[in-house]
Design a protein around this motif. Structure first.
Motif, PDB file in Angstrom:
ATOM      1  N   PRO A  15       0.804  -1.229   0.000  1.00 20.98           N
ATOM      2  CA  PRO A  15       0.000   0.000   0.000  1.00 20.98           C
ATOM      3  C   PRO A  15       0.834   1.275   0.000  1.00 20.98           C
ATOM      4  O   PRO A  15       0.410   2.292  -0.548  1.00 20.98           O
ATOM      5  CB  PRO A  15      -0.829  -0.117   1.281  1.00 20.98           C
ATOM      6  CG  PRO A  15      -0.069  -1.053   2.155  1.00 20.98           C
ATOM      7  CD  PRO A  15       0.584  -2.021   1.232  1.00 20.98           C
ATOM      8  N   VAL A  16       2.015   1.233   0.612  1.00 21.26           N
ATOM      9  CA  VAL A  16       2.850   2.438   0.643  1.00 21.26           C
ATOM     10  C   VAL A  16       3.339   2.782  -0.763  1.00 21.26           C
ATOM     11  O   VAL A  16       3.388   3.960  -1.146  1.00 21.26           O
ATOM     12  CB  VAL A  16       4.034   2.274   1.618  1.00 21.26           C
ATOM     13  CG1 VAL A  16       4.945   3.494   1.571  1.00 21.26           C
ATOM     14  CG2 VAL A  16       3.528   2.063   3.039  1.00 21.26           C
ATOM     15  N   PHE A  19       0.490   4.430  -2.479  1.00 25.29           N
ATOM     16  CA  PHE A  19       0.365   5.784  -1.963  1.00 25.29           C
ATOM     17  C   PHE A  19       1.385   6.710  -2.628  1.00 25.29           C
ATOM     18  O   PHE A  19       1.051   7.832  -3.046  1.00 25.29           O
ATOM     19  CB  PHE A  19       0.552   5.767  -0.445  1.00 25.29           C
ATOM     20  CG  PHE A  19       0.533   7.121   0.212  1.00 25.29           C
ATOM     21  CD1 PHE A  19      -0.581   7.939   0.142  1.00 25.29           C
ATOM     22  CD2 PHE A  19       1.630   7.565   0.937  1.00 25.29           C
ATOM     23  CE1 PHE A  19      -0.602   9.180   0.758  1.00 25.29           C
ATOM     24  CE2 PHE A  19       1.615   8.796   1.548  1.00 25.29           C
ATOM     25  CZ  PHE A  19       0.503   9.606   1.463  1.00 25.29           C
ATOM     26  N   VAL A 106      -7.452   8.790   0.210  1.00 26.94           N
ATOM     27  CA  VAL A 106      -6.653   7.723   0.821  1.00 26.94           C
ATOM     28  C   VAL A 106      -6.783   7.853   2.330  1.00 26.94           C
ATOM     29  O   VAL A 106      -6.555   8.930   2.888  1.00 26.94           O
ATOM     30  CB  VAL A 106      -5.170   7.812   0.405  1.00 26.94           C
ATOM     31  CG1 VAL A 106      -4.369   6.686   1.055  1.00 26.94           C
ATOM     32  CG2 VAL A 106      -5.036   7.766  -1.117  1.00 26.94           C
ATOM     33  N   LEU A 108      -5.932   6.138   6.267  1.00 28.99           N
ATOM     34  CA  LEU A 108      -5.254   5.219   7.167  1.00 28.99           C
ATOM     35  C   LEU A 108      -6.238   4.922   8.292  1.00 28.99           C
ATOM     36  O   LEU A 108      -6.592   5.814   9.069  1.00 28.99           O
ATOM     37  CB  LEU A 108      -3.977   5.822   7.739  1.00 28.99           C
ATOM     38  CG  LEU A 108      -2.710   5.744   6.865  1.00 28.99           C
ATOM     39  CD1 LEU A 108      -2.875   6.571   5.601  1.00 28.99           C
ATOM     40  CD2 LEU A 108      -1.497   6.202   7.655  1.00 28.99           C
ATOM     41  N   PRO A 179      -0.915   1.957  10.552  1.00 31.53           N
ATOM     42  CA  PRO A 179      -2.320   1.625  10.304  1.00 31.53           C
ATOM     43  C   PRO A 179      -2.599   0.125  10.258  1.00 31.53           C
ATOM     44  O   PRO A 179      -1.728  -0.678   9.931  1.00 31.53           O
ATOM     45  CB  PRO A 179      -2.575   2.258   8.934  1.00 31.53           C
ATOM     46  CG  PRO A 179      -1.249   2.125   8.244  1.00 31.53           C
ATOM     47  CD  PRO A 179      -0.201   2.296   9.318  1.00 31.53           C
ATOM     48  N   ARG A 181      -5.276  -0.667   8.308  1.00 29.34           N
ATOM     49  CA  ARG A 181      -5.759  -0.735   6.931  1.00 29.34           C
ATOM     50  C   ARG A 181      -5.390   0.539   6.176  1.00 29.34           C
ATOM     51  O   ARG A 181      -5.375   1.625   6.745  1.00 29.34           O
ATOM     52  CB  ARG A 181      -7.287  -0.934   6.874  1.00 29.34           C
ATOM     53  CG  ARG A 181      -7.752  -2.244   7.473  1.00 29.34           C
ATOM     54  CD  ARG A 181      -9.256  -2.436   7.327  1.00 29.34           C
ATOM     55  NE  ARG A 181      -9.673  -3.705   7.939  1.00 29.34           N
ATOM     56  CZ  ARG A 181     -10.907  -4.190   7.927  1.00 29.34           C
ATOM     57  NH1 ARG A 181     -11.877  -3.497   7.317  1.00 29.34           N
ATOM     58  NH2 ARG A 181     -11.193  -5.338   8.509  1.00 29.34           N
ATOM     59  N   TRP A 182      -5.070   0.355   4.899  1.00 30.97           N
ATOM     60  CA  TRP A 182      -4.971   1.461   3.947  1.00 30.97           C
ATOM     61  C   TRP A 182      -6.190   1.349   3.035  1.00 30.97           C
ATOM     62  O   TRP A 182      -6.477   0.269   2.505  1.00 30.97           O
ATOM     63  CB  TRP A 182      -3.714   1.349   3.096  1.00 30.97           C
ATOM     64  CG  TRP A 182      -2.430   1.774   3.738  1.00 30.97           C
ATOM     65  CD1 TRP A 182      -1.639   1.038   4.561  1.00 30.97           C
ATOM     66  CD2 TRP A 182      -1.755   3.024   3.547  1.00 30.97           C
ATOM     67  NE1 TRP A 182      -0.518   1.745   4.917  1.00 30.97           N
ATOM     68  CE2 TRP A 182      -0.565   2.975   4.299  1.00 30.97           C
ATOM     69  CE3 TRP A 182      -2.049   4.177   2.818  1.00 30.97           C
ATOM     70  CZ2 TRP A 182       0.339   4.031   4.342  1.00 30.97           C
ATOM     71  CZ3 TRP A 182      -1.147   5.232   2.854  1.00 30.97           C
ATOM     72  CH2 TRP A 182       0.033   5.166   3.605  1.00 30.97           C
ATOM     73  N   GLN A 197      -8.809  -1.805  -0.743  1.00 31.82           N
ATOM     74  CA  GLN A 197      -8.402  -1.750   0.659  1.00 31.82           C
ATOM     75  C   GLN A 197      -7.338  -2.817   0.933  1.00 31.82           C
ATOM     76  O   GLN A 197      -7.442  -3.950   0.476  1.00 31.82           O
ATOM     77  CB  GLN A 197      -9.605  -1.973   1.569  1.00 31.82           C
ATOM     78  CG  GLN A 197      -9.329  -1.667   3.037  1.00 31.82           C
ATOM     79  CD  GLN A 197     -10.607  -1.656   3.862  1.00 31.82           C
ATOM     80  OE1 GLN A 197     -10.937  -2.658   4.487  1.00 31.82           O
ATOM     81  NE2 GLN A 197     -11.312  -0.530   3.870  1.00 31.82           N
ATOM     82  N   TRP A 206       0.206  -7.706   3.785  1.00 32.81           N
ATOM     83  CA  TRP A 206      -1.006  -7.003   3.412  1.00 32.81           C
ATOM     84  C   TRP A 206      -1.839  -7.826   2.443  1.00 32.81           C
ATOM     85  O   TRP A 206      -1.315  -8.369   1.470  1.00 32.81           O
ATOM     86  CB  TRP A 206      -0.667  -5.658   2.762  1.00 32.81           C
ATOM     87  CG  TRP A 206      -0.028  -4.674   3.689  1.00 32.81           C
ATOM     88  CD1 TRP A 206       1.297  -4.403   3.804  1.00 32.81           C
ATOM     89  CD2 TRP A 206      -0.700  -3.822   4.625  1.00 32.81           C
ATOM     90  NE1 TRP A 206       1.520  -3.440   4.751  1.00 32.81           N
ATOM     91  CE2 TRP A 206       0.301  -3.058   5.267  1.00 32.81           C
ATOM     92  CE3 TRP A 206      -2.030  -3.626   4.973  1.00 32.81           C
ATOM     93  CZ2 TRP A 206      -0.004  -2.110   6.252  1.00 32.81           C
ATOM     94  CZ3 TRP A 206      -2.333  -2.685   5.960  1.00 32.81           C
ATOM     95  CH2 TRP A 206      -1.324  -1.940   6.586  1.00 32.81           C
TER      96      TRP A 206
END
Length: 213
Positions: A15-16, A19, A106, A108, A179, A181-182, A197, A206
């Protein structure tokens, strides 16, 4: 009138990284010095839930979102008392690969705030602009003020420190957010939004999925 379903395609497993891709797309076409803001919600003993828009400062070496504050602020006291928080990034007018304008949100979700070590503060303080450094010394956050008195205090501080480095106050600190969840939402004009998600699993990995809006 028209209607369509937005679709998030080709998203990475991390997820990062996703992002970062969206932030990069959001920054394109903007003047130099683009700054991203984020909305931070905390639990407050007096008011229940409080939110405020703060400046996104980047990612830590461990890829956690972080931001900078002072120990005398309400947001610091909220996080110290209850480190659970939620963060939302809102990014309108982001061009997709086809050149179409889209809006991204987006979040967190279920984030835990952890204060950064004090030995990292000097490096962050050195990057602050002059106004931010002065504010850290003269502004009693949340307290009633007389504008003219504060203006005089500001001008005197500025004159006394002209050409000099400004010492980092002990109140200066930063939080990172870990977090559970993202959540990524994408939508265009006359579209039903799509969401992807990422949910943190017990093994530290993840799991990603499309979910309905």
């Amino acid at each position: 009138m028209t209607s369509a379903l937005a679709k998030i395609e080709d998203f990475p497993s991390d997820p990062v990284e996703f992002f970062k891709q969206i932030l990069q797309a959001a920054a394109e076409g903007h003047p130099e010095g683009f700054m991203q803001e984020m909305n931070l919600a905390t639990v407050d003993e007096e008011f229940g839930v409080l939110n405020r828009t703060v400046l996104y400062r980047g990612l830590t070496a461990d890829n956690f979102v972080f931001y900078i504050t002072h120990r005398y602020t309400r947001n610091f006291k909220n996080l110290q008392a209850n480190p659970k928080a939620c963060i939302t990034f809102y990014m309108p007018d982001v061009k997709d690969q086809a050149g179409k304008d889209t809006t991204w949100q987006v979040r967190l979700i279920g984030a835990t705030a952890v204060e950064l070590p004090q030995d990292e503060m000097d490096g962050l303080w050195a990057k602050e602009n002059l106004a931010s450094q002065i504010r850290g010394h003269i502004c009693p956050c949340g307290e009633p003020i007389n504008y003219d008195d504060l203006k005089a205090k500001h001008d005197k501080f500025l004159q006394e420190h002209s050409g000099k480095s400004i010492e980092r106050p002990a109140s200066y600190t930063a939080w990172q957010f870990q977090p559970q969840r993202w959540d990524f939402l994408k939508v265009g004009l006359n579209e039903i939004a799509d969401r992807v998600q990422y949910r943190l699993q017990s093994n530290g990995k993840w799991e990603s999925m499309h979910i309905a809006t």
